[in-house]
Design an enzyme around this catalytic site. Structure first.
Site, PDB file in Angstrom:
ATOM      1  NE  ARG A 154      -5.010  -2.992   4.243  1.00 58.96           N
ATOM      2  CZ  ARG A 154      -6.012  -2.775   3.399  1.00 58.96           C
ATOM      3  NH1 ARG A 154      -7.132  -2.217   3.834  1.00 58.96           N
ATOM      4  NH2 ARG A 154      -5.899  -3.080   2.125  1.00 58.96           N
TER       5      ARG A 154
ATOM      6  CG  ASP B 231      -1.982  -1.064   1.182  1.00 55.85           C
ATOM      7  OD1 ASP B 231      -2.294  -1.527   0.065  1.00 55.85           O
ATOM      8  OD2 ASP B 231      -2.503  -1.434   2.251  1.00 55.85           O
TER       9      ASP B 231
ATOM     10  CG  ASP C  68      -4.862   1.534   6.261  1.00 59.25           C
ATOM     11  OD1 ASP C  68      -5.848   2.293   6.124  1.00 59.25           O
ATOM     12  OD2 ASP C  68      -4.250   1.062   5.284  1.00 59.25           O
TER      13      ASP C  68
ATOM     14  CE1 TYR D 161       4.091  -6.507   4.793  1.00 61.40           C
ATOM     15  CE2 TYR D 161       3.876  -8.821   5.413  1.00 61.40           C
ATOM     16  CZ  TYR D 161       3.780  -7.815   4.465  1.00 61.40           C
ATOM     17  OH  TYR D 161       3.369  -8.124   3.196  1.00 61.40           O
TER      18      TYR D 161
END
Length: 303
Positions: free
Chosen positions: A180, A38, A80, A66
């Site tokens: 997310r 993203d 998010d 991550y």
């Protein structure tokens, strides 16, 4: 120029922006990324160039790592910080870190996720975010994903005035995992609305953050006639047996023929997949045939 560039994608750019920039720098159209990040997410984004584009899915299928931040107390429509707040649950007292880690541990292994409405997953030929932007509801397909590690990174920060709690995390997961959504689902287990408030991809196997180059660093190298930023395709298959072939076998492999495993040395027959090399270098990667135990078939053709 064939190979893979471990790009460090900076915030504010889409993955496609990165591809377009590299097409211009490298003066080639055959450039593709290996899994969308993203725009508000930074991190490792392997980019395949020319012949290496045939290996894009090979990288996409590998695990990712991550690190980021989750905030308990509110949830947005996008899960998010890009979206509007749609739910709030005040955190009236600090949540113990051990309780958070216990909830994280319960999410390890094969889990089921429902992708967020603001995502590129397609339903009936349209991306979910296209429905979401028009305020349309649609049933989202459930998917199985793998979570190998999901750890709390101390300390937890409790804001008594805002009635929010923020903490950092690190997750190692498989293909297709929405981090997310992990954050949102973790909040549900803890009894709170939750939002992923920061995210960085620090590894996309086999590449790590320390191996990456920014677009500006790549541009500098190109201006100096260097190409240290591009890794050979061989780097992706270091763990496979590399088998040199010639003659009739090379011809068969070059044509993508299904082969009996007896064409391999005995020690390699149970070590599929394997990489075949001919006079011009890497030809193909062969793996187990799905319906015939004695046969093998090409997984990737590289010529």
């Amino acid at each position: 120029m064939d190979g893979i560039i471990p790009l460090w994608k900076e915030r504010g750019m889409t993955s496609h922006d990165c591809v377009n920039a590299l097409r211009k720098l490298l003066k080639t159209r055959r450039v593709g990324h290996t899994g969308t990040l993203d725009p508000n997410v930074s991190g490792v984004l392997p980019i395949c160039v020319n012949k290496a584009t045939k290996m894009a899915n090979w990288i996409t299928d590998k695990e990712k790592v991550y690190q980021g931040e989750i905030t308990l107390g509110f949830q947005t429509e996008t899960e998010d910080l890009d979206g509007e707040i749609v739910r709030q649950t005040p955190v009236k007292e600090a949540v113990d870190g051990q309780l958070i880690q216990k909830a994280m541990d319960s999410m390890l292994g094969t889990i089921t996720q429902v992708p967020p409405m603001y995502s590129a997953v397609k339903v009936n030929g349209r991306k979910l975010y296209e429905y979401a932007r028009k305020g349309e509801e649609v049933e989202r397909p459930k998917r199985k994903v793998q979570v190998y590690k999901f750890d709390l990174v101390e300390p937890c920060l409790y804001d008594k005035d805002q009635q929010l709690q923020t903490f950092h995390f690190r997750v190692r997961c498989g293909k297709g995992t929405y981090v997310r959504t992990l954050a949102s689902d973790l909040g549900k287990k803890l009894g709170f609305a939750a939002t992923m408030t920061d995210l960085t991809r620090i590894a996309s196997s086999p590449f790590t953050q320390s191996q990456c180059f920014t677009l500006s660093e790549i541009e500098d190298q190109i201006s100096q006639g260097k190409n240290d930023f591009i890794f050979p395709i061989d780097f992706l298959i270091q763990d496979l047996a590399h088998i040199e072939i010639s003659g009739q076998l090379e011809k068969l492999v070059s044509n993508g023929a299904v082969l009996n495993k007896n064409n391999l040395a005995e020690e390699h027959r149970d070590q599929l997949p394997v990489a075949f090399y001919g006079q011009q270098g890497l030809i193909a990667i062969y793996g187990q045939h799905p319906s015939d135990e004695e046969q093998m078939k090409p997984l990737r053709m590289l010529i």
